[in-house]
Design an enzyme around this catalytic site. Structure first.
Site, PDB file in Angstrom:
ATOM      1  N   GLY A  73       0.756  -1.467  -0.012  1.00 64.24           N
ATOM      2  CA  GLY A  73      -0.094  -0.020  -0.004  1.00 64.24           C
ATOM      3  C   GLY A  73       0.843   1.270  -0.021  1.00 64.24           C
ATOM      4  O   GLY A  73       1.981   1.403   0.823  1.00 64.24           O
ATOM      5  N   ARG A 131      19.850  10.122  -2.817  1.00 62.13           N
ATOM      6  CA  ARG A 131      20.876  11.017  -2.864  1.00 62.13           C
ATOM      7  C   ARG A 131      21.825  10.713  -1.788  1.00 62.13           C
ATOM      8  O   ARG A 131      23.367  10.807  -1.981  1.00 62.13           O
ATOM      9  CB  ARG A 131      20.219  12.194  -2.061  1.00 62.13           C
ATOM     10  N   ARG A 141       1.129  -5.064  -5.989  1.00 68.50           N
ATOM     11  CA  ARG A 141       0.955  -6.501  -5.210  1.00 68.50           C
ATOM     12  C   ARG A 141       1.575  -7.584  -6.242  1.00 68.50           C
ATOM     13  O   ARG A 141       1.196  -7.407  -7.223  1.00 68.50           O
ATOM     14  CB  ARG A 141      -0.396  -6.342  -4.261  1.00 68.50           C
ATOM     15  N   CYS A 142       2.340  -8.364  -5.805  1.00 70.09           N
ATOM     16  CA  CYS A 142       2.599  -9.394  -6.496  1.00 70.09           C
ATOM     17  C   CYS A 142       2.778 -10.844  -5.960  1.00 70.09           C
ATOM     18  O   CYS A 142       3.589 -11.010  -4.903  1.00 70.09           O
ATOM     19  CB  CYS A 142       4.100  -9.096  -7.069  1.00 70.09           C
ATOM     20  N   GLY A 177       5.269  -2.096   3.716  1.00 66.79           N
ATOM     21  CA  GLY A 177       4.583  -2.562   5.089  1.00 66.79           C
ATOM     22  C   GLY A 177       5.160  -4.039   5.478  1.00 66.79           C
ATOM     23  O   GLY A 177       5.956  -4.498   4.770  1.00 66.79           O
ATOM     24  N   ASP A 178       4.451  -4.598   6.020  1.00 65.41           N
ATOM     25  CA  ASP A 178       4.943  -5.921   6.620  1.00 65.41           C
ATOM     26  C   ASP A 178       5.092  -6.985   5.708  1.00 65.41           C
ATOM     27  O   ASP A 178       5.930  -7.884   5.621  1.00 65.41           O
ATOM     28  CB  ASP A 178       4.438  -6.486   7.827  1.00 65.41           C
ATOM     29  N   THR A 198       4.083   2.753   5.540  1.00 64.49           N
ATOM     30  CA  THR A 198       2.490   2.459   5.583  1.00 64.49           C
ATOM     31  C   THR A 198       1.793   3.514   6.582  1.00 64.49           C
ATOM     32  O   THR A 198       2.460   3.852   7.484  1.00 64.49           O
ATOM     33  CB  THR A 198       2.213   1.106   5.952  1.00 64.49           C
ATOM     34  N   ASP A 225      -0.594   2.738   8.322  1.00 59.74           N
ATOM     35  CA  ASP A 225      -1.225   2.151   9.465  1.00 59.74           C
ATOM     36  C   ASP A 225      -0.371   2.179  10.554  1.00 59.74           C
ATOM     37  O   ASP A 225      -1.018   1.745  11.830  1.00 59.74           O
ATOM     38  CB  ASP A 225      -1.452   0.568   8.912  1.00 59.74           C
ATOM     39  N   ASP A 233       1.790   0.083  11.675  1.00 57.44           N
ATOM     40  CA  ASP A 233       1.593  -1.162  12.205  1.00 57.44           C
ATOM     41  C   ASP A 233       2.991  -2.114  12.217  1.00 57.44           C
ATOM     42  O   ASP A 233       2.946  -3.208  12.261  1.00 57.44           O
ATOM     43  CB  ASP A 233       0.382  -1.858  11.797  1.00 57.44           C
ATOM     44  N   ARG A 250     -26.436  15.274  15.349  1.00 52.24           N
ATOM     45  CA  ARG A 250     -26.388  13.907  15.209  1.00 52.24           C
ATOM     46  C   ARG A 250     -25.212  13.261  15.623  1.00 52.24           C
ATOM     47  O   ARG A 250     -24.373  13.861  16.017  1.00 52.24           O
ATOM     48  CB  ARG A 250     -26.358  13.686  13.594  1.00 52.24           C
ATOM     49  N   ARG A 269      -6.706  -2.256   9.685  1.00 52.23           N
ATOM     50  CA  ARG A 269      -7.134  -3.545   9.736  1.00 52.23           C
ATOM     51  C   ARG A 269      -6.902  -4.413  10.916  1.00 52.23           C
ATOM     52  O   ARG A 269      -7.918  -4.845  11.800  1.00 52.23           O
ATOM     53  CB  ARG A 269      -6.936  -4.491   8.677  1.00 52.23           C
TER      54      ARG A 269
END
Ligand code: ADP
Length: 319
Positions: free
Chosen positions: A11, A25, A72-73, A102-103, A125, A127, A129, A162, A171
């Protein structure tokens, strides 16, 4: 070592560009050549690899997303896929690799390291996480995007008296929900790390109403349940009508904050330093504002912990 590669994977997160810039650099500063691998591990397998110069990373520090693209692969999860990747790296004479992601991306870097190919992971990421770092690149920017949205939603919530449910990303980790909820003054924060009871949420709402509080903001991390599902269950428990706002992908975009740019610059440069020192198989991070690095295999095994003291504080401040 003469030549290193850099890729972004999984992501996307604001600040990935600043990390790529720092890698390029810093490497050139130390007389290394740098190759950009486009579209993550997918581009690695397909040989989508180009040399980067100082100017290649000009004018990107303030841009969200990633100039190297991300992908993504599934194939890279297999030994054959990884071998194809290694063949491409060898073909281009690339001695070591920096992986920003990410992880899942770390697992790819770990697989390459285990096959004798030195990689360093940089946590990118929104997140927050990734183990082995207090902050991931992109988290602060996402947080500010969420707070901006909460502030706007609050105007409507107040005007129309409201209750609003705001679904945010996360997630497995409640960091975005917790930090944005605390910073945005949310009445209730629902995170995957806590077994919340709808009954408690309903009681808090009812008590607030009895005191004359006619509007509320509830932040729900997507890992607990979706915003619409939460609204339905809350309505069953309280008979109160609510409105739902699912923030979605706006949380992943935008110009990175100063914090994320500085973090990305420091972590990207640190990854290069480690490779120069011959230390592959590491994951870089920041703890107490100091740069740290862990064995990538050990880092992946460490649990990520949301700050439960902060979670308790958020409850105390929203009575
Ligand atoms: P993130 O890095 O943001 O967690 P993903 O979990 O989608 O995102 O992982 C990104 C990519 O990393 C995957 O598409 C895959 O190519 C690679 N990857 C994930 N898990 C593994 C694994 N166990 N072994 C090798 N590569 C992996």
């Amino acid at each position: 070592m003469k030549r290193i590669g850099v890729l972004t994977s999984g992501g996307d997160a604001p600040g990935m560009n600043a990390a790529v810039r720092a890698v390029v650099r810093k490497a050139i500063f130390h007389d290394l050549e740098v190759y950009g691998i486009y579209q993550g591990y997918s581009g690695l397998i397909n040989g989508n690899i180009k040399k980067l110069e100082l100017g290649s990373v000009g004018d990107i520090i303030h841009r969200g997303g990633t100039m190297l693209y991300s992908a993504r692969c599934e194939e890279f999860k297999t030994k054959e896929g990884q071998q194809k990747g290694i063949e491409q790296l060898k073909k281009h004479g690339i001695d070591a690799l920096v992986v920003v992601g990410g992880d899942g991306s770390y697992r790819g870097a770990k697989a390459l390291t285990e096959q004798g190919y030195p990689c360093v992971g940089v946590p990118g990421t929104i997140d927050n996480d990734i183990p082995g770092t207090e902050y991931t690149i992109g988290f602060d920017t996402a947080l500010n995007t969420v707070i901006d949205a909460i502030d706007k939603i609050r105007d409507t919530a107040t005007s129309h008296e409201r209750t609003f449910i705001v679904e945010v990303m996360g997630r497995g980790a409640g960091d975005i929900a917790l930090w944005s909820g605390l910073a945005g003054g949310a009445e209730t924060i629902v995170i995957p790390e806590d077994n919340f009871k709808m009954e408690d949420v309903a009681n808090r709402l009812k008590k607030g109403h009895e005191r004359g509080k006619k509007h509320s903001i509830i932040i729900v991390a997507e890992g607990v349940m979706s915003g619409p599902e939460f609204a339905e269950k809350l309505q069953e428990a309280t008979n109160m009508e609510t409105r739902v706002s699912v923030l979605g992908h706006i949380q992943r975009g935008g110009s990175p904050t100063a914090f994320d740019r500085v973090l990305a610059s420091r972590l990207g440069a640190h990854a290069v330093e480690l490779l120069i020192e011959g230390k592959g198989g590491r994951a870089v991070g920041i703890e107490k504002n100091q740069l740290v690095d862990y064995d990538i295999i050990e880092a992946l095994a460490m649990p990520h912990r949301v700050d439960l003291d902060m979670y308790r504080l958020s409850k105390e401040l929203s009575i």
